[in-house]
Design an enzyme around this catalytic site. Structure first.
Site, PDB file in Angstrom:
ATOM      1  N   HIS A 188     -10.619 -53.622   0.766  1.00 42.65           N
ATOM      2  CA  HIS A 188     -11.208 -54.403   1.855  1.00 42.65           C
ATOM      3  C   HIS A 188     -12.537 -53.768   2.293  1.00 42.65           C
ATOM      4  O   HIS A 188     -13.558 -54.445   2.402  1.00 42.65           O
ATOM      5  CB  HIS A 188     -10.212 -54.465   3.025  1.00 42.65           C
ATOM      6  CG  HIS A 188     -10.733 -55.146   4.260  1.00 42.65           C
ATOM      7  ND1 HIS A 188     -10.288 -56.385   4.662  1.00 42.65           N
ATOM      8  CD2 HIS A 188     -11.660 -54.770   5.173  1.00 42.65           C
ATOM      9  CE1 HIS A 188     -10.932 -56.731   5.777  1.00 42.65           C
ATOM     10  NE2 HIS A 188     -11.771 -55.749   6.108  1.00 42.65           N
ATOM     11  N   HIS A 201     -16.652 -55.085   1.851  1.00 41.91           N
ATOM     12  CA  HIS A 201     -17.706 -55.245   2.865  1.00 41.91           C
ATOM     13  C   HIS A 201     -19.051 -54.804   2.276  1.00 41.91           C
ATOM     14  O   HIS A 201     -20.097 -55.373   2.591  1.00 41.91           O
ATOM     15  CB  HIS A 201     -17.394 -54.424   4.123  1.00 41.91           C
ATOM     16  CG  HIS A 201     -16.473 -55.122   5.081  1.00 41.91           C
ATOM     17  ND1 HIS A 201     -16.683 -56.414   5.513  1.00 41.91           N
ATOM     18  CD2 HIS A 201     -15.330 -54.711   5.683  1.00 41.91           C
ATOM     19  CE1 HIS A 201     -15.716 -56.769   6.351  1.00 41.91           C
ATOM     20  NE2 HIS A 201     -14.870 -55.748   6.462  1.00 41.91           N
ATOM     21  N   TYR A 205     -22.001 -60.786  10.792  1.00 47.07           N
ATOM     22  CA  TYR A 205     -20.691 -60.350  11.278  1.00 47.07           C
ATOM     23  C   TYR A 205     -20.418 -60.881  12.680  1.00 47.07           C
ATOM     24  O   TYR A 205     -20.222 -60.121  13.633  1.00 47.07           O
ATOM     25  CB  TYR A 205     -20.622 -58.828  11.224  1.00 47.07           C
ATOM     26  CG  TYR A 205     -19.199 -58.282  11.107  1.00 47.07           C
ATOM     27  CD1 TYR A 205     -18.436 -58.521   9.975  1.00 47.07           C
ATOM     28  CD2 TYR A 205     -18.646 -57.532  12.128  1.00 47.07           C
ATOM     29  CE1 TYR A 205     -17.151 -58.025   9.863  1.00 47.07           C
ATOM     30  CE2 TYR A 205     -17.364 -57.027  12.033  1.00 47.07           C
ATOM     31  CZ  TYR A 205     -16.626 -57.289  10.895  1.00 47.07           C
ATOM     32  OH  TYR A 205     -15.347 -56.781  10.781  1.00 47.07           O
ATOM     33  N   GLU A 247     -14.995 -61.214   6.820  1.00 48.43           N
ATOM     34  CA  GLU A 247     -13.681 -60.566   6.876  1.00 48.43           C
ATOM     35  C   GLU A 247     -12.741 -61.114   5.798  1.00 48.43           C
ATOM     36  O   GLU A 247     -12.003 -60.368   5.149  1.00 48.43           O
ATOM     37  CB  GLU A 247     -13.057 -60.794   8.256  1.00 48.43           C
ATOM     38  CG  GLU A 247     -13.350 -59.693   9.252  1.00 48.43           C
ATOM     39  CD  GLU A 247     -12.950 -58.344   8.707  1.00 48.43           C
ATOM     40  OE1 GLU A 247     -11.796 -58.185   8.276  1.00 48.43           O
ATOM     41  OE2 GLU A 247     -13.798 -57.433   8.685  1.00 48.43           O
ATOM     42  N   HIS A 260     -11.634 -61.048  12.994  1.00 48.28           N
ATOM     43  CA  HIS A 260     -10.351 -60.671  12.388  1.00 48.28           C
ATOM     44  C   HIS A 260      -9.244 -61.669  12.713  1.00 48.28           C
ATOM     45  O   HIS A 260      -8.110 -61.498  12.299  1.00 48.28           O
ATOM     46  CB  HIS A 260      -9.918 -59.274  12.843  1.00 48.28           C
ATOM     47  CG  HIS A 260     -10.820 -58.178  12.387  1.00 48.28           C
ATOM     48  ND1 HIS A 260     -11.899 -57.749  13.128  1.00 48.28           N
ATOM     49  CD2 HIS A 260     -10.831 -57.444  11.256  1.00 48.28           C
ATOM     50  CE1 HIS A 260     -12.523 -56.784  12.483  1.00 48.28           C
ATOM     51  NE2 HIS A 260     -11.901 -56.574  11.345  1.00 48.28           N
TER      52      HIS A 260
END
Ligand SMILES: [Zn+2]
Lengths: 88, 360
Positions: B177, B181, B192, B201, B279
Protein backbone atom coordinates in the site's frame (compact mmCIF):
# COMPACT_ATOMS: atom_id res chain seq x y z
CA UNK A 1 -5.81 25.45 31.30
CA UNK A 2 -7.73 23.20 28.92
CA UNK A 3 -5.67 21.30 26.34
CA UNK A 4 -7.42 19.45 23.50
CA UNK A 5 -5.73 17.20 20.95
CA UNK A 6 -7.29 15.78 17.80
CA UNK A 7 -5.31 13.40 15.61
CA UNK A 8 -6.76 12.60 12.17
CA UNK A 9 -5.87 10.47 9.14
CA UNK A 10 -3.18 7.83 9.30
CA UNK A 11 -3.16 4.51 7.45
CA UNK A 12 -6.22 3.43 9.43
CA UNK A 13 -8.04 6.73 8.98
CA UNK A 14 -9.23 6.51 12.57
CA UNK A 15 -9.56 9.76 14.48
CA UNK A 16 -8.43 10.11 18.10
CA UNK A 17 -9.38 12.87 20.49
CA UNK A 18 -8.43 13.58 24.09
CA UNK A 19 -8.37 16.58 26.38
CA UNK A 20 -6.97 17.48 29.74
CA UNK A 21 -7.72 20.17 32.30
CA UNK A 22 -4.59 21.22 34.18
CA UNK A 23 -6.51 22.97 36.97
CA UNK A 24 -5.72 21.43 40.36
CA UNK A 25 -3.06 19.10 38.95
CA UNK A 26 0.21 18.97 40.87
CA UNK A 27 2.11 19.15 37.56
CA UNK A 28 0.02 22.06 36.17
CA UNK A 29 3.08 24.33 35.75
CA UNK A 30 4.86 21.71 33.70
CA UNK A 31 1.80 21.20 31.47
CA UNK A 32 1.41 24.94 31.02
CA UNK A 33 5.02 25.41 29.97
CA UNK A 34 4.82 22.52 27.51
CA UNK A 35 1.53 23.83 26.08
CA UNK A 36 3.04 27.29 25.54
CA UNK A 37 6.02 25.84 23.69
CA UNK A 38 3.72 23.65 21.60
CA UNK A 39 1.53 26.61 20.62
CA UNK A 40 4.62 28.49 19.50
CA UNK A 41 5.78 25.53 17.39
CA UNK A 42 2.47 24.93 15.59
CA UNK A 43 1.03 26.61 12.52
CA UNK A 44 -2.15 28.64 12.11
CA UNK A 45 -3.40 26.51 9.21
CA UNK A 46 -2.90 22.84 8.45
CA UNK A 47 0.49 22.32 6.81
CA UNK A 48 0.88 19.92 3.86
CA UNK A 49 1.07 16.33 4.99
CA UNK A 50 2.02 13.09 3.28
CA UNK A 51 -0.20 10.14 2.26
CA UNK A 52 -1.26 8.28 5.42
CA UNK A 53 0.54 10.76 7.66
CA UNK A 54 -1.28 11.91 10.80
CA UNK A 55 -2.67 15.45 11.00
CA UNK A 56 -2.77 17.15 14.43
CA UNK A 57 -4.99 19.89 15.81
CA UNK A 58 -4.03 21.23 19.24
CA UNK A 59 -6.25 23.69 21.10
CA UNK A 60 -5.11 25.40 24.31
CA UNK A 61 -7.77 27.54 25.98
CA UNK A 62 -9.45 28.18 22.64
CA UNK A 63 -6.27 28.87 20.66
CA UNK A 64 -5.69 26.28 17.91
CA UNK A 65 -2.54 25.30 16.04
CA UNK A 66 -1.93 22.59 13.44
CA UNK A 67 0.85 20.22 12.45
CA UNK A 68 1.34 17.21 10.15
CA UNK A 69 3.59 14.17 10.08
CA UNK A 70 6.44 13.72 9.38
CA UNK A 71 7.25 17.31 10.34
CA UNK A 72 5.89 17.35 13.86
CA UNK A 73 7.97 19.67 16.09
CA UNK A 74 9.35 17.96 19.23
CA UNK A 75 7.34 20.06 21.69
CA UNK A 76 4.13 19.31 19.82
CA UNK A 77 4.98 15.62 19.70
CA UNK A 78 5.60 15.59 23.46
CA UNK A 79 2.29 17.35 24.17
CA UNK A 80 0.25 15.21 21.74
CA UNK A 81 1.72 11.99 23.17
CA UNK A 82 0.98 13.03 26.77
CA UNK A 83 -2.55 14.24 26.16
CA UNK A 84 -3.53 11.17 24.12
CA UNK A 85 -2.05 8.97 26.84
CA UNK A 86 -3.21 10.73 30.01
CA UNK A 87 -6.25 12.68 28.80
CA UNK A 88 -9.81 11.52 28.42
CA UNK B 1 -22.84 34.48 4.99
CA UNK B 2 -21.11 32.86 2.07
CA UNK B 3 -17.69 34.25 1.16
CA UNK B 4 -17.12 35.65 -2.31
CA UNK B 5 -16.72 33.14 -5.07
CA UNK B 6 -14.43 33.64 -7.96
CA UNK B 7 -14.08 32.03 -11.35
CA UNK B 8 -10.70 31.12 -12.77
CA UNK B 9 -10.59 31.28 -16.56
CA UNK B 10 -13.82 29.42 -17.25
CA UNK B 11 -13.27 26.71 -14.64
CA UNK B 12 -15.86 25.86 -12.05
CA UNK B 13 -16.05 28.44 -9.24
CA UNK B 14 -13.79 28.02 -6.22
CA UNK B 15 -13.46 30.09 -3.05
CA UNK B 16 -10.61 32.54 -2.75
CA UNK B 17 -7.70 31.19 -0.74
CA UNK B 18 -8.35 33.83 1.94
CA UNK B 19 -11.16 31.64 3.25
CA UNK B 20 -9.59 29.78 6.18
CA UNK B 21 -9.40 25.97 5.81
CA UNK B 22 -11.59 25.25 8.84
CA UNK B 23 -14.36 27.36 7.32
CA UNK B 24 -13.85 25.65 3.96
CA UNK B 25 -14.18 22.31 5.72
CA UNK B 26 -17.47 23.47 7.21
CA UNK B 27 -18.72 24.85 3.89
CA UNK B 28 -17.68 21.65 2.12
CA UNK B 29 -20.06 19.78 4.41
CA UNK B 30 -22.97 22.10 3.64
CA UNK B 31 -26.22 20.57 2.42
CA UNK B 32 -26.44 23.27 -0.24
CA UNK B 33 -24.45 22.13 -3.31
CA UNK B 34 -23.99 25.76 -4.38
CA UNK B 35 -21.96 26.24 -1.20
CA UNK B 36 -20.38 22.82 -0.77
CA UNK B 37 -19.32 22.42 -4.43
CA UNK B 38 -17.03 25.46 -4.66
CA UNK B 39 -15.68 24.82 -1.16
CA UNK B 40 -14.74 21.26 -2.05
CA UNK B 41 -13.12 22.30 -5.29
CA UNK B 42 -11.12 24.91 -3.41
CA UNK B 43 -9.90 22.34 -0.92
CA UNK B 44 -8.93 20.01 -3.75
CA UNK B 45 -7.14 22.79 -5.60
CA UNK B 46 -5.31 24.00 -2.51
CA UNK B 47 -4.15 20.53 -1.58
CA UNK B 48 -3.04 20.09 -5.17
CA UNK B 49 -0.94 23.24 -4.95
CA UNK B 50 0.51 22.08 -1.67
CA UNK B 51 1.23 18.72 -3.24
CA UNK B 52 3.03 20.33 -6.12
CA UNK B 53 5.17 22.43 -3.80
CA UNK B 54 5.88 19.33 -1.81
CA UNK B 55 7.01 17.41 -4.84
CA UNK B 56 9.10 20.16 -6.36
CA UNK B 57 10.75 21.76 -3.38
CA UNK B 58 10.35 20.05 -0.05
CA UNK B 59 11.14 16.52 -1.09
CA UNK B 60 13.39 17.40 -4.03
CA UNK B 61 12.03 14.71 -6.31
CA UNK B 62 13.32 16.65 -9.28
CA UNK B 63 16.85 15.68 -8.28
CA UNK B 64 16.81 12.05 -9.28
CA UNK B 65 19.13 9.81 -7.29
CA UNK B 66 22.32 8.90 -9.09
CA UNK B 67 22.11 5.26 -8.03
CA UNK B 68 19.71 3.08 -10.01
CA UNK B 69 18.57 -0.49 -9.56
CA UNK B 70 19.49 -2.96 -12.30
CA UNK B 71 16.70 -3.71 -14.75
CA UNK B 72 15.27 -6.83 -13.15
CA UNK B 73 16.17 -6.62 -9.47
CA UNK B 74 15.27 -4.21 -6.67
CA UNK B 75 17.81 -2.07 -4.82
CA UNK B 76 16.60 -2.16 -1.24
CA UNK B 77 17.92 -0.46 1.89
CA UNK B 78 16.34 -0.84 5.31
CA UNK B 79 17.05 1.70 8.06
CA UNK B 80 16.31 1.57 11.79
CA UNK B 81 15.06 4.79 13.42
CA UNK B 82 15.71 3.31 16.88
CA UNK B 83 12.29 4.55 18.07
CA UNK B 84 13.26 8.11 17.28
CA UNK B 85 11.91 10.27 14.45
CA UNK B 86 14.97 11.27 12.45
CA UNK B 87 14.87 9.88 8.91
CA UNK B 88 16.19 7.72 7.47
CA UNK B 89 18.00 6.41 10.61
CA UNK B 90 20.80 3.84 10.73
CA UNK B 91 21.28 1.50 7.77
CA UNK B 92 20.71 -2.08 8.93
CA UNK B 93 20.28 -4.12 5.74
CA UNK B 94 21.30 -3.48 2.15
CA UNK B 95 20.43 -5.29 -1.08
CA UNK B 96 21.71 -8.86 -1.07
CA UNK B 97 22.62 -8.85 2.64
CA UNK B 98 21.71 -11.95 4.63
CA UNK B 99 18.64 -11.72 6.91
CA UNK B 100 19.45 -10.43 10.37
CA UNK B 101 17.93 -11.11 13.76
CA UNK B 102 15.32 -8.34 13.59
CA UNK B 103 12.13 -9.82 12.10
CA UNK B 104 10.75 -6.34 11.40
CA UNK B 105 13.75 -5.52 9.22
CA UNK B 106 13.44 -8.85 7.38
CA UNK B 107 9.72 -8.38 6.78
CA UNK B 108 10.24 -4.88 5.40
CA UNK B 109 13.00 -6.16 3.09
CA UNK B 110 10.82 -9.04 1.84
CA UNK B 111 7.78 -6.77 1.42
CA UNK B 112 9.73 -4.32 -0.72
CA UNK B 113 10.87 -7.27 -2.81
CA UNK B 114 7.33 -8.61 -3.21
CA UNK B 115 6.09 -5.19 -4.32
CA UNK B 116 8.94 -4.78 -6.82
CA UNK B 117 8.20 -8.28 -8.13
CA UNK B 118 4.48 -7.72 -8.81
CA UNK B 119 5.00 -4.43 -10.63
CA UNK B 120 7.83 -5.90 -12.72
CA UNK B 121 6.40 -9.33 -13.53
CA UNK B 122 2.76 -8.36 -13.99
CA UNK B 123 3.11 -4.91 -15.56
CA UNK B 124 6.74 -4.60 -16.69
CA UNK B 125 7.29 -1.64 -14.36
CA UNK B 126 10.85 -1.17 -13.14
CA UNK B 127 10.42 -0.02 -9.53
CA UNK B 128 8.23 2.78 -8.19
CA UNK B 129 9.17 5.39 -10.76
CA UNK B 130 9.45 2.91 -13.64
CA UNK B 131 13.15 3.73 -13.83
CA UNK B 132 14.84 1.64 -11.15
CA UNK B 133 14.32 3.93 -8.15
CA UNK B 134 16.10 2.50 -5.08
CA UNK B 135 13.60 1.36 -2.44
CA UNK B 136 14.25 2.72 1.04
CA UNK B 137 12.31 1.96 4.20
CA UNK B 138 12.71 2.97 7.84
CA UNK B 139 11.39 0.70 10.58
CA UNK B 140 10.97 1.28 14.36
CA UNK B 141 9.91 4.88 13.75
CA UNK B 142 9.02 6.79 16.93
CA UNK B 143 7.71 5.08 20.09
CA UNK B 144 4.49 3.05 20.02
CA UNK B 145 3.78 4.65 16.64
CA UNK B 146 0.59 3.12 15.23
CA UNK B 147 1.04 4.11 11.64
CA UNK B 148 2.97 3.79 8.38
CA UNK B 149 3.38 6.36 5.61
CA UNK B 150 5.12 7.24 2.36
CA UNK B 151 6.93 10.57 2.76
CA UNK B 152 7.47 11.26 -0.92
CA UNK B 153 10.83 9.50 -0.95
CA UNK B 154 10.68 6.44 1.25
CA UNK B 155 8.46 4.27 3.44
CA UNK B 156 8.20 4.68 7.20
CA UNK B 157 6.85 2.00 9.57
CA UNK B 158 5.92 2.25 13.24
CA UNK B 159 5.92 -0.61 15.76
CA UNK B 160 2.31 -0.01 16.83
CA UNK B 161 1.27 0.52 20.43
CA UNK B 162 0.71 -3.19 21.08
CA UNK B 163 -2.77 -2.45 22.44
CA UNK B 164 -4.61 -1.55 19.27
CA UNK B 165 -2.04 -1.98 16.51
CA UNK B 166 0.87 -4.38 16.16
CA UNK B 167 3.97 -3.85 13.97
CA UNK B 168 3.01 -2.22 10.64
CA UNK B 169 5.42 -4.44 8.69
CA UNK B 170 3.33 -7.53 9.56
CA UNK B 171 0.84 -7.42 6.64
CA UNK B 172 2.56 -7.43 3.24
CA UNK B 173 -0.41 -5.52 1.79
CA UNK B 174 0.41 -2.60 4.11
CA UNK B 175 3.95 -2.49 2.71
CA UNK B 176 2.53 -2.71 -0.83
CA UNK B 177 0.00 0.00 0.00
CA UNK B 178 2.71 2.47 1.03
CA UNK B 179 4.88 1.78 -2.01
CA UNK B 180 1.90 2.17 -4.32
CA UNK B 181 1.52 5.73 -2.97
CA UNK B 182 4.94 6.21 -4.55
CA UNK B 183 3.78 4.73 -7.88
CA UNK B 184 0.74 7.05 -7.85
CA UNK B 185 2.94 10.04 -7.05
CA UNK B 186 5.11 9.30 -10.09
CA UNK B 187 2.14 8.65 -12.41
CA UNK B 188 -1.40 10.09 -12.04
CA UNK B 189 -0.40 12.04 -8.88
CA UNK B 190 -3.98 12.04 -7.62
CA UNK B 191 -4.65 14.96 -5.28
CA UNK B 192 -4.85 13.70 -1.69
CA UNK B 193 -8.25 15.18 -0.88
CA UNK B 194 -11.88 14.25 -1.49
CA UNK B 195 -12.66 11.89 -4.39
CA UNK B 196 -9.24 12.05 -6.08
CA UNK B 197 -7.77 11.39 -2.61
CA UNK B 198 -10.07 8.40 -2.11
CA UNK B 199 -8.98 7.11 -5.55
CA UNK B 200 -5.34 7.56 -4.46
CA UNK B 201 -6.09 5.52 -1.32
CA UNK B 202 -7.98 2.91 -3.34
CA UNK B 203 -5.05 2.46 -5.75
CA UNK B 204 -2.85 1.67 -2.75
CA UNK B 205 -5.38 -0.81 -1.35
CA UNK B 206 -5.92 -2.46 -4.76
CA UNK B 207 -2.24 -3.01 -5.53
CA UNK B 208 -1.45 -3.70 -1.85
CA UNK B 209 -3.98 -6.54 -1.94
CA UNK B 210 -2.72 -7.74 -5.33
CA UNK B 211 0.84 -7.92 -3.95
CA UNK B 212 -0.43 -10.19 -1.18
CA UNK B 213 -2.41 -12.31 -3.66
CA UNK B 214 0.57 -12.56 -6.02
CA UNK B 215 2.87 -13.57 -3.15
CA UNK B 216 0.43 -16.29 -2.03
CA UNK B 217 -0.47 -17.34 -5.58
CA UNK B 218 -4.16 -16.83 -4.88
CA UNK B 219 -7.06 -16.48 -7.30
CA UNK B 220 -9.71 -13.78 -6.83
CA UNK B 221 -12.03 -16.26 -5.14
CA UNK B 222 -9.30 -17.52 -2.79
CA UNK B 223 -8.16 -14.07 -1.64
CA UNK B 224 -9.42 -12.52 1.61
CA UNK B 225 -9.56 -8.99 0.08
CA UNK B 226 -8.64 -7.55 3.50
CA UNK B 227 -6.28 -4.64 4.11
CA UNK B 228 -4.23 -4.92 7.27
CA UNK B 229 -5.16 -8.47 8.32
CA UNK B 230 -2.90 -9.39 11.25
CA UNK B 231 -2.32 -5.76 12.24
CA UNK B 232 -4.92 -5.50 14.99
CA UNK B 233 -3.77 -6.50 18.47
CA UNK B 234 -5.37 -9.49 20.19
CA UNK B 235 -8.43 -8.23 22.03
CA UNK B 236 -9.48 -5.81 19.30
CA UNK B 237 -12.79 -6.90 17.75
CA UNK B 238 -12.04 -6.98 14.05
CA UNK B 239 -10.26 -8.89 11.28
CA UNK B 240 -8.45 -6.02 9.53
CA UNK B 241 -8.69 -2.27 8.82
CA UNK B 242 -10.62 -2.45 5.56
CA UNK B 243 -12.45 -5.05 3.52
CA UNK B 244 -12.68 -4.67 -0.25
CA UNK B 245 -15.14 -7.54 -0.39
CA UNK B 246 -17.47 -6.12 2.24
CA UNK B 247 -16.55 -2.49 3.05
CA UNK B 248 -17.75 -1.43 6.51
CA UNK B 249 -17.31 -4.87 8.11
CA UNK B 250 -13.58 -5.02 8.93
CA UNK B 251 -13.91 -4.06 12.61
CA UNK B 252 -16.45 -3.05 15.23
CA UNK B 253 -14.66 -2.34 18.49
CA UNK B 254 -15.10 -0.43 21.77
CA UNK B 255 -11.89 1.55 21.25
CA UNK B 256 -11.66 1.72 17.46
CA UNK B 257 -15.33 2.24 16.76
CA UNK B 258 -16.91 0.72 13.67
CA UNK B 259 -15.41 0.47 10.18
CA UNK B 260 -16.95 3.54 8.47
CA UNK B 261 -16.41 2.49 4.84
CA UNK B 262 -19.29 2.61 2.37
CA UNK B 263 -19.54 0.03 -0.44
CA UNK B 264 -21.71 2.13 -2.77
CA UNK B 265 -22.41 5.78 -3.63
CA UNK B 266 -25.67 5.60 -1.71
CA UNK B 267 -23.64 5.65 1.53
CA UNK B 268 -20.94 8.09 0.36
CA UNK B 269 -19.63 10.01 3.40
CA UNK B 270 -19.30 13.79 3.10
CA UNK B 271 -16.69 15.04 5.58
CA UNK B 272 -13.81 17.49 5.78
CA UNK B 273 -11.88 15.25 8.16
CA UNK B 274 -9.26 12.70 7.06
CA UNK B 275 -8.55 14.89 4.01
CA UNK B 276 -12.18 14.73 3.03
CA UNK B 277 -12.64 11.08 3.96
CA UNK B 278 -9.91 9.57 1.77
CA UNK B 279 -9.72 6.42 3.93
CA UNK B 280 -13.52 6.20 4.11
CA UNK B 281 -14.87 6.63 0.59
CA UNK B 282 -12.05 4.55 -0.90
CA UNK B 283 -14.40 1.68 0.02
CA UNK B 284 -16.45 2.44 -3.11
CA UNK B 285 -13.71 2.10 -5.79
CA UNK B 286 -12.21 -0.74 -3.70
CA UNK B 287 -15.47 -2.66 -3.92
CA UNK B 288 -15.80 -1.97 -7.65
CA UNK B 289 -12.37 -3.53 -8.18
CA UNK B 290 -13.33 -6.56 -6.09
CA UNK B 291 -16.56 -7.01 -8.09
CA UNK B 292 -14.79 -6.77 -11.46
CA UNK B 293 -11.96 -9.08 -10.38
CA UNK B 294 -14.22 -11.79 -8.95
CA UNK B 295 -16.55 -11.62 -11.95
CA UNK B 296 -13.55 -12.27 -14.20
CA UNK B 297 -12.09 -14.96 -11.92
CA UNK B 298 -8.53 -16.29 -11.99
CA UNK B 299 -5.60 -14.17 -10.82
CA UNK B 300 -6.90 -10.66 -10.12
CA UNK B 301 -3.62 -8.99 -11.09
CA UNK B 302 -3.80 -10.36 -14.63
CA UNK B 303 -6.92 -8.70 -16.03
CA UNK B 304 -8.63 -6.40 -13.50
CA UNK B 305 -5.23 -5.32 -12.15
CA UNK B 306 -3.93 -4.69 -15.67
CA UNK B 307 -6.94 -2.49 -16.49
CA UNK B 308 -6.52 -0.46 -13.28
CA UNK B 309 -2.78 -0.18 -13.94
CA UNK B 310 -3.43 0.98 -17.53
CA UNK B 311 -5.56 3.86 -16.21
CA UNK B 312 -3.21 4.80 -13.35
CA UNK B 313 -0.23 5.05 -15.68
CA UNK B 314 -1.90 5.87 -19.02
CA UNK B 315 -1.63 9.65 -18.76
CA UNK B 316 -5.34 10.39 -19.22
CA UNK B 317 -6.28 10.32 -15.53
CA UNK B 318 -6.41 13.87 -14.16
CA UNK B 319 -4.90 14.77 -10.78
CA UNK B 320 -8.36 15.89 -9.75
CA UNK B 321 -10.26 12.92 -11.16
CA UNK B 322 -13.60 12.04 -9.60
CA UNK B 323 -14.91 8.48 -9.24
CA UNK B 324 -16.91 8.76 -12.48
CA UNK B 325 -13.83 9.98 -14.41
CA UNK B 326 -11.76 7.07 -13.19
CA UNK B 327 -14.59 4.57 -13.76
CA UNK B 328 -15.10 5.80 -17.32
CA UNK B 329 -11.39 5.39 -18.07
CA UNK B 330 -11.36 1.82 -16.72
CA UNK B 331 -14.27 0.88 -18.99
CA UNK B 332 -12.38 2.42 -21.92
CA UNK B 333 -9.16 0.65 -20.97
CA UNK B 334 -10.97 -2.70 -20.69
CA UNK B 335 -12.47 -2.20 -24.14
CA UNK B 336 -9.19 -1.13 -25.71
CA UNK B 337 -7.13 -3.94 -24.23
CA UNK B 338 -9.60 -6.83 -24.36
CA UNK B 339 -12.19 -5.86 -26.99
CA UNK B 340 -15.58 -4.18 -27.25
CA UNK B 341 -18.32 -6.15 -25.53
CA UNK B 342 -15.86 -8.71 -24.21
CA UNK B 343 -16.10 -10.25 -20.72
CA UNK B 344 -13.60 -7.73 -19.33
CA UNK B 345 -15.46 -4.75 -20.76
CA UNK B 346 -18.76 -6.03 -19.38
CA UNK B 347 -17.36 -6.98 -15.95
CA UNK B 348 -15.84 -3.55 -15.40
CA UNK B 349 -18.93 -1.69 -16.63
CA UNK B 350 -21.17 -3.79 -14.43
CA UNK B 351 -18.95 -3.43 -11.34
CA UNK B 352 -19.19 0.37 -11.40
CA UNK B 353 -22.94 0.15 -11.92
CA UNK B 354 -23.21 -2.06 -8.83
CA UNK B 355 -21.48 0.52 -6.63
CA UNK B 356 -23.56 3.34 -8.08
CA UNK B 357 -20.86 5.13 -10.09
CA UNK B 358 -22.06 6.16 -13.52
CA UNK B 359 -19.72 5.71 -16.46
CA UNK B 360 -19.95 7.66 -19.69
ZN1 LIG C 1 -2.64 5.22 2.08
Amino acid sequence: MRIQVRRTGGFAGIERYAEIDTAGRPDADEWQALAERALAAGQATRPAGVPDGFGYEITVDGRTVHASDPRLPDDLRALVTRVLKEGA
Amino acid sequence: MVPDMTTHGGHEPVFCTVVPPHLLDKLARSDDPAVSGPARRTLVRDSELRGRRRVTSEFRLAAAPAVRAPSDRPLRTIYDAGNRTELPGTKVRGEGDEPGRDATVNRAYAGLGATFELFLKAYGRRSIDGDGLPLDATVHYDENYGNAFWNGEQMVFGDGDGEVFLDFTLPVDVIGHELTHGVTQYTANLTYYGQPGALNESMSDVFGSLIKQYTLGQTASEADWLIGAGLLAPGVTGVALRSMKAPGTAYDDDVLGKDPQPATMEDYVRTGRDNGGVHINSGIPNHAFYLAATALGGHAWEKAGQIWYDVLTGGELSERALFRDFATLTVKAARERYGDGGDEHEAVRKAWGQVGVRTR
